[in-house]
Scaffold this motif. Sequence first.
Motif, PDB file in Angstrom:
ATOM      1  N   THR A 147      66.025  27.790  10.034  1.00  0.00           N
ATOM      2  CA  THR A 147      64.562  27.872   9.777  1.00  0.00           C
ATOM      3  C   THR A 147      64.018  28.550  11.043  1.00  0.00           C
ATOM      4  N   GLU A 148      64.654  28.231  12.744  1.00  0.00           N
ATOM      5  CA  GLU A 148      64.732  29.323  14.181  1.00  0.00           C
ATOM      6  C   GLU A 148      64.297  30.425  13.633  1.00  0.00           C
ATOM      7  N   TYR A 149      65.431  30.809  12.978  1.00  0.00           N
ATOM      8  CA  TYR A 149      65.433  32.529  12.253  1.00  0.00           C
ATOM      9  C   TYR A 149      64.020  32.857  11.705  1.00  0.00           C
ATOM     10  N   LEU A 168      70.489  30.321  17.124  1.00  0.00           N
ATOM     11  CA  LEU A 168      69.573  29.770  15.888  1.00  0.00           C
ATOM     12  C   LEU A 168      69.821  29.201  15.241  1.00  0.00           C
ATOM     13  N   GLN A 191      62.287  31.856  10.999  1.00  0.00           N
ATOM     14  CA  GLN A 191      60.287  31.300  11.675  1.00  0.00           C
ATOM     15  C   GLN A 191      60.270  32.596  12.736  1.00  0.00           C
ATOM     16  N   GLN A 192      61.207  32.972  13.259  1.00  0.00           N
ATOM     17  CA  GLN A 192      60.670  33.871  14.444  1.00  0.00           C
ATOM     18  C   GLN A 192      60.346  35.289  13.751  1.00  0.00           C
ATOM     19  N   ILE A 205      55.879  29.949  19.437  1.00  0.00           N
ATOM     20  CA  ILE A 205      56.581  30.503  19.700  1.00  0.00           C
ATOM     21  C   ILE A 205      55.746  31.728  21.351  1.00  0.00           C
TER      22      ILE A 205
END
Length: 327
Positions: free
Chosen positions: A267-269, A264, A271-272, A311
């Motif tokens: 930023t995606e990490y 990832l 978000q998770q 998500i």
Amino acid sequence: MTTAPTIIAEIGIIQYPDVQLAAVYGLTDLFRIAGEMSVACGGPEAPVIRVCHWRQAEHGTGIERSFDSHPGSPHKPGHLIAPPSLIKPGKMQPMQGFASWMAARHAEGTTLCSVCAGAFVLGETGLLEGRPATTHWAFAEALAERFPAIRVETDRMVIDDGDIITAGGILAWTDLGLTLVERLLGPSVMLATARFLLVDPPGRTQRPYGAFVPRLDHGDAAILKVQHWLQATGAKDHAVPALAKRAGLEERTFLRRFRKATGLRPTEYAQQIRIAKAREALELSKRPVAQIAWEVGYGDAAAFRKLFQRITGLSPGDYRNRFGVAA
């Protein structure tokens, strides 16, 4: 004089080593109930499903029948199901005997099916190469690594690809079973069966049930240090310059290594991590969604709602209604 049942199809269930017996017998019961619903709706001559269990022969290398709901006539399974396993895929025994037997039946026109880790049995047939398939979301990466030619998709609970049908979670045997009931006995019987069993009809997705499981065993100590910091701080600050400095790396190098290690972007990490914390708050509290959004780092509640739905597949309100346990 008793009227003999009209058998519309035969479904075989594979009893491989360490198979989940709850799924084997649950599917058997589901198809029996569907037959009873069919007869209730259409009379004594209405179609029913024949169910057989197949196991490795006790003597020799072949596959033998261990159960038959309607014994007597020759076997010609129209569908074969590989149920879930009680152990993780990495510990499952090689299934080449079952895989070869299933591939031979497929060549004769049998539709092959799997549930959860049963996809690893189907994978050994070689018939999933280049095709979409699903498994439990926690096993998706392992399936893709072991069989890289499979197009692993975990959003859907059931992928019906015609002659191959795969289902996701460990209890998704209900989704697969009802999918086959609808295919063989029609939507009315399928809905009657689902209502009797108090389960949802097929069509669910896995996204609401999935959890963020970060990769931590990649061996990159600098990136692992950043991951631990993001988890400990709730990923409130995930600016790349600060993360790269914490890792002791130049920004471009950090971004490349972070993506390689975690799969990832930073930023995606982040978000998770934030959405995982929001899920927990929605499940365990009655705090307003806007307050939860602010607590996990989103000042714009509308943007948070949009990201949460992307998500998880559900709005925050729908997620709370389904999974909330707060009194």
